[in-house]
Enzyme design. Structure first.
Site, PDB file in Angstrom:
ATOM      1  N   ARG A  46       0.856  -1.184   0.000  1.00  0.00           N
ATOM      2  CA  ARG A  46       0.000   0.000   0.000  1.00  0.00           C
ATOM      3  C   ARG A  46       0.890   1.231   0.000  1.00  0.00           C
ATOM      4  O   ARG A  46       1.801   1.329   0.816  1.00  0.00           O
ATOM      5  CB  ARG A  46      -0.958   0.029   1.197  1.00  0.00           C
ATOM      6  CG  ARG A  46      -2.121   0.995   0.992  1.00  0.00           C
ATOM      7  CD  ARG A  46      -3.119   0.964   2.131  1.00  0.00           C
ATOM      8  NE  ARG A  46      -3.829  -0.293   2.234  1.00  0.00           N
ATOM      9  CZ  ARG A  46      -4.830  -0.521   3.089  1.00  0.00           C
ATOM     10  NH1 ARG A  46      -5.216   0.445   3.910  1.00  0.00           N
ATOM     11  NH2 ARG A  46      -5.428  -1.694   3.136  1.00  0.00           N
ATOM     12  N   SER A  57      -8.519   0.430   0.253  1.00  0.00           N
ATOM     13  CA  SER A  57      -9.542   0.491   1.291  1.00  0.00           C
ATOM     14  C   SER A  57      -9.985   1.927   1.548  1.00  0.00           C
ATOM     15  O   SER A  57     -10.519   2.584   0.668  1.00  0.00           O
ATOM     16  CB  SER A  57      -9.021  -0.184   2.563  1.00  0.00           C
ATOM     17  OG  SER A  57     -10.044  -0.317   3.519  1.00  0.00           O
ATOM     18  N   ASP A  80     -17.001   1.572   3.978  1.00  0.00           N
ATOM     19  CA  ASP A  80     -15.823   2.274   3.466  1.00  0.00           C
ATOM     20  C   ASP A  80     -15.742   2.007   1.956  1.00  0.00           C
ATOM     21  O   ASP A  80     -16.564   1.257   1.410  1.00  0.00           O
ATOM     22  CB  ASP A  80     -14.562   1.863   4.228  1.00  0.00           C
ATOM     23  CG  ASP A  80     -14.156   0.418   4.005  1.00  0.00           C
ATOM     24  OD1 ASP A  80     -15.002  -0.388   3.568  1.00  0.00           O
ATOM     25  OD2 ASP A  80     -12.995   0.071   4.275  1.00  0.00           O
ATOM     26  N   ASP A  90     -14.100   0.182  -0.195  1.00  0.00           N
ATOM     27  CA  ASP A  90     -14.092  -1.175  -0.752  1.00  0.00           C
ATOM     28  C   ASP A  90     -15.103  -2.075  -0.048  1.00  0.00           C
ATOM     29  O   ASP A  90     -15.136  -3.284  -0.288  1.00  0.00           O
ATOM     30  CB  ASP A  90     -12.689  -1.786  -0.722  1.00  0.00           C
ATOM     31  CG  ASP A  90     -12.175  -2.047   0.684  1.00  0.00           C
ATOM     32  OD1 ASP A  90     -12.508  -1.272   1.602  1.00  0.00           O
ATOM     33  OD2 ASP A  90     -11.423  -3.027   0.880  1.00  0.00           O
ATOM     34  N   ARG A 112     -15.712  -2.747   5.413  1.00  0.00           N
ATOM     35  CA  ARG A 112     -15.989  -2.214   6.746  1.00  0.00           C
ATOM     36  C   ARG A 112     -17.393  -1.625   6.777  1.00  0.00           C
ATOM     37  O   ARG A 112     -17.957  -1.258   5.751  1.00  0.00           O
ATOM     38  CB  ARG A 112     -14.975  -1.144   7.128  1.00  0.00           C
ATOM     39  CG  ARG A 112     -13.564  -1.659   7.184  1.00  0.00           C
ATOM     40  CD  ARG A 112     -12.601  -0.551   7.562  1.00  0.00           C
ATOM     41  NE  ARG A 112     -11.226  -0.984   7.418  1.00  0.00           N
ATOM     42  CZ  ARG A 112     -10.244  -0.670   8.258  1.00  0.00           C
ATOM     43  NH1 ARG A 112     -10.500   0.081   9.316  1.00  0.00           N
ATOM     44  NH2 ARG A 112      -9.024  -1.092   8.055  1.00  0.00           N
ATOM     45  N   THR A 147      -3.653  -7.767  15.902  1.00  0.00           N
ATOM     46  CA  THR A 147      -4.505  -6.884  15.104  1.00  0.00           C
ATOM     47  C   THR A 147      -4.528  -7.337  13.646  1.00  0.00           C
ATOM     48  O   THR A 147      -3.539  -7.806  13.098  1.00  0.00           O
ATOM     49  CB  THR A 147      -4.002  -5.436  15.179  1.00  0.00           C
ATOM     50  OG1 THR A 147      -2.619  -5.417  14.826  1.00  0.00           O
ATOM     51  CG2 THR A 147      -4.164  -4.879  16.565  1.00  0.00           C
ATOM     52  N   GLU A 151     -12.820  -6.556  14.728  1.00  0.00           N
ATOM     53  CA  GLU A 151     -11.765  -5.663  15.192  1.00  0.00           C
ATOM     54  C   GLU A 151     -12.366  -4.275  15.346  1.00  0.00           C
ATOM     55  O   GLU A 151     -13.310  -3.924  14.633  1.00  0.00           O
ATOM     56  CB  GLU A 151     -10.579  -5.642  14.233  1.00  0.00           C
ATOM     57  CG  GLU A 151     -10.895  -5.158  12.834  1.00  0.00           C
ATOM     58  CD  GLU A 151      -9.678  -5.180  11.912  1.00  0.00           C
ATOM     59  OE1 GLU A 151      -8.594  -5.570  12.374  1.00  0.00           O
ATOM     60  OE2 GLU A 151      -9.832  -4.815  10.741  1.00  0.00           O
ATOM     61  N   LYS A 194     -13.299  -9.560   7.153  1.00  0.00           N
ATOM     62  CA  LYS A 194     -14.351  -8.589   7.425  1.00  0.00           C
ATOM     63  C   LYS A 194     -15.183  -8.363   6.172  1.00  0.00           C
ATOM     64  O   LYS A 194     -14.674  -8.419   5.058  1.00  0.00           O
ATOM     65  CB  LYS A 194     -13.758  -7.289   7.950  1.00  0.00           C
ATOM     66  CG  LYS A 194     -12.707  -6.623   7.077  1.00  0.00           C
ATOM     67  CD  LYS A 194     -12.138  -5.418   7.794  1.00  0.00           C
ATOM     68  CE  LYS A 194     -11.018  -4.753   6.994  1.00  0.00           C
ATOM     69  NZ  LYS A 194      -9.773  -5.541   7.017  1.00  0.00           N
TER      70      LYS A 194
END
Length: 600
Positions: free
Chosen positions: A55, A151, A305, A307, A310, A380, A404, A418
């Site tokens: 990224r 994302s 979000d 993509d 979330r 995480t 998360e 997710k």
């Protein structure tokens, strides 16, 4: 010690390898202008491949996201998969992309690399939300999956997310193995923008999108009640790809249509109404959705979000104020609702488990303990939650939920990642049920607090672009203001963590960078250790737990703090006081030049 190559040599190497005229021109212009500092920033270091994949900003340079670095990453991944996954060539790879600038090209170039080695390629030619890639890997028994997305990052960024053959994001040691394979194969094999027209490439959209929604249908348990619901829901896609999927899940669950936030509902790589297209960033990111809800007379706002992996929710109160629920609050409501649904299905005798990341709320642990079900925390990231869910399934558990705090939720086993679309449908069902009974979402949450205790969080971050500063901050936490090191650079003393944070005594410290846990007799933490990432958790005697860590994808020092108390006011007051003491004592923002979180 090796001599650094002149920056002009690195620029020449870039120009030798790069076949994109736009990015070639960028480097040529920097060379002509003698922009040495900018060339150093772009060319000296390579973009790092990790468990989050890639990224970075989209521009020319070895440290950026561009055609060349995507091809190089794909080559390394392709060879690594062929070497480590049985029958990889026949099982193939699943590729998806979002709407960001260059995402389509990056997906095509990736497909071209795999096709050049005779690997079967399944590529969604149109836009998909991220969960369609792990769903594709699972459904097709593919060898791996790649999603081109950044994302919720700003518009200048893009990314390359990798899923392993188990349809979960990669974890060590695969990240290191792929990274090395990339370095060993930097010379481009092929530069194919037309791979989507290759007859060997298969577009699985017509088969897999209906199959995905058929599995999501299993989460719908009250279709008739949903159809009768008068609750109005406003939705924002945050200029991303989510709306067609959100609309479909609402229709399949029987609801009246979503009310779209028209300014944000269509994919737009410019993200014109939000500097940070992240629903987590606060009410500013959802201002247009609140306006649309006020105009429609709606009390509930949903957001994905860009993509759409979330999900978040906000609710209008009697006062007219909008409450944006935290990821921890939404996660707790999801977990309790999932457990109620599980028990009402007659499966209550089965072994049930719930999961969350270690920086998420301890309220889920309290719920699990009270209700007699299995709970675990993980490192995480959903790569850890998803892989642990698969392990627990092998042990006979039904992992009904995982989350998360960064508004990522896993409902059942549709994907072990997710998914903001299945989350949207499921939460709408819960909200409709509550509203039918005259209960607001905030009131339902308060009933859970009364049952399990009040938990108040203080989660935020500081921006820091200098790795040296970040390392100094964390090492001061460990070894004090004047740490001593030997000739190798290692610190010579055992860690000397602070004994107090403000007026509160430190009971234990877990350091997953050093691999040290003061609560363990042998000092060894139970969670995996990662020397390449900073992460320290402090446990205070009053029950407060807070974690400080660096981000794997952004220049941030993040912190996650939580306090439990008998009342909401007491928990919130303690959380604010300890947050203030923690920041001033451990992070020293002014002295270290840290910038507090940006908001949209």
């Amino acid at each position: 010690m090796a001599t650094k190559a002149p920056i002009t040599d690195l620029a020449k190497e870039w120009l030798r390898l790069d076949k994109n005229p736009e990015t070639r021109k960028e480097i040529e212009t920097l060379l002509e202008g003698n922009k040495t500092a900018e060339l150093e920033a772009r060319l000296r270091q390579r973009i790092e491949f990790g468990t989050a994949g890639l990224r970075a900003a989209m521009e020319a340079g070895f440290s950026r996201m561009n055609d060349l670095t995507v091809i190089q990453a794909s080559q390394g991944l392709c060879l690594y998969v062929l070497e480590h996954v049985k029958d990889a060539k026949e099982r193939g790879v699943v590729i998806g992309h979002d709407h960001r600038h260059h995402s389509n090209d990056f997906a095509r170039l990736t497909a071209g690399v795999f096709l050049s080695k005779g690997v079967k390629v399944y590529a969604y030619k149109d836009l998909v939300h991220t969960p369609m890639v792990p769903f594709g890997v699972k459904s097709l028994n593919a060898a791996c999956g790649i999603m081109i997305t950044a994302s919720h990052n700003p518009k200048k960024d893009n990314g390359y997310k990798v899923y392993w053959e188990n349809a979960c994001q990669i974890i060590p040691p695969h990240d290191e193995g792929i990274a090395q394979m990339i370095l060993d194969n930097l010379e481009p094999w092929v530069w194919d923008y037309k791979s989507f027209e290759n007859p060997a490439l298969v577009d699985p959209t017509e088969e897999l999108v209906p199959a995905y929604f058929k599995e999501v249908d299993s989460l719908c348990i009250a279709k008739e009640a949903n159809a009768a619901s008068e609750t109005k829901f406003v939705y924002t896609a945050m200029h991303g790809v989510g709306y067609p999927f959100a609309k479909e899940v609402f229709e399949r669950f029987g609801f009246k249509p979503l009310i779209p936030t028209t300014e944000q509902v269509q994919p737009d790589p410019e993200f014109p109404t939000v500097a940070f297209p992240n629903p987590e960033e606060g009410k500013g990111a959802l201002a247009l959705a609140f306006k649309a809800a006020d105009e429609a007379g709606a009390s509930v706002v949903f957001a994905n979000d860009p993509d759409a992996d979330r999900f978040t929710v906000a609710e209008k109160q009697a006062s007219g104020e909008w409450i944006l629920f935290t990821g921890n609050q939404i996660g707790t409501m999801f977990a309790c609702n999932a457990l109620d649904n599980w028990r009402s299905s007659g499966k209550s005798d089965a072994k049930v488990a719930v999961l969350c990341s270690t920086v998420s709320s301890n309220m889920l642990a309290k719920v699990a303990k009270t209700e007699g079900i299995h709970w675990e925390d993980t490192l995480t990231g959903f790569k850890w939650i998803g892989n642990r869910a698969i392990d627990l399934e092998k042990e006979g558990y039904n992992v009904i939920f995982g989350y998360e705090e960064a508004i990522g939720f896993m409902l059942g086993d549709i994907v072990r990642d997710k998914d903001g679309v299945s989350a949207l449908g499921t939460f709408a069902q819960l909200a409709a049920k509550l509203y039918k009974n005259g209960t607001k979402i905030s009131e339902y949450l308060d009933s859970l607090y009364k049952k399990y205790g009040y938990f108040s969080s203080a989660n935020s971050y500081f921006i820091c672009h200098e790795q040296e500063t970040i390392d100094r901050i964390f090492n001061k936490m460990r070894f004090g203001a004047t740490p001593q090191s030997d000739e190798t650079g290692r610190f010579v003393h055992k860690p000397l963590y602070p004994t107090h944070i403000g007026e509160h005594k430190v009971a234990n410290v877990r350091d997953l960078t050093l691999g040290y846990d003061t609560s363990k007799k042998d000092g060894v933490p139970s969670l995996p250790v990662s020397p390449s990432a900073q992460m320290i958790t402090f446990y205070l005697e009053n029950g407060c737990v807070f974690t400080l860590r660096t981000s794997g994808t952004e220049p941030k020092i993040k912190y996650y703090l939580e306090v439990s108390a008998a009342t909401h006011e007491e928990a919130e007051s303690q959380a604010k006081a300890i947050e203030s003491a923690m920041c001033s004592q451990l992070l020293e923002p002014e002295a270290n030049g840290l910038q507090y979180r940006q908001s949209s």
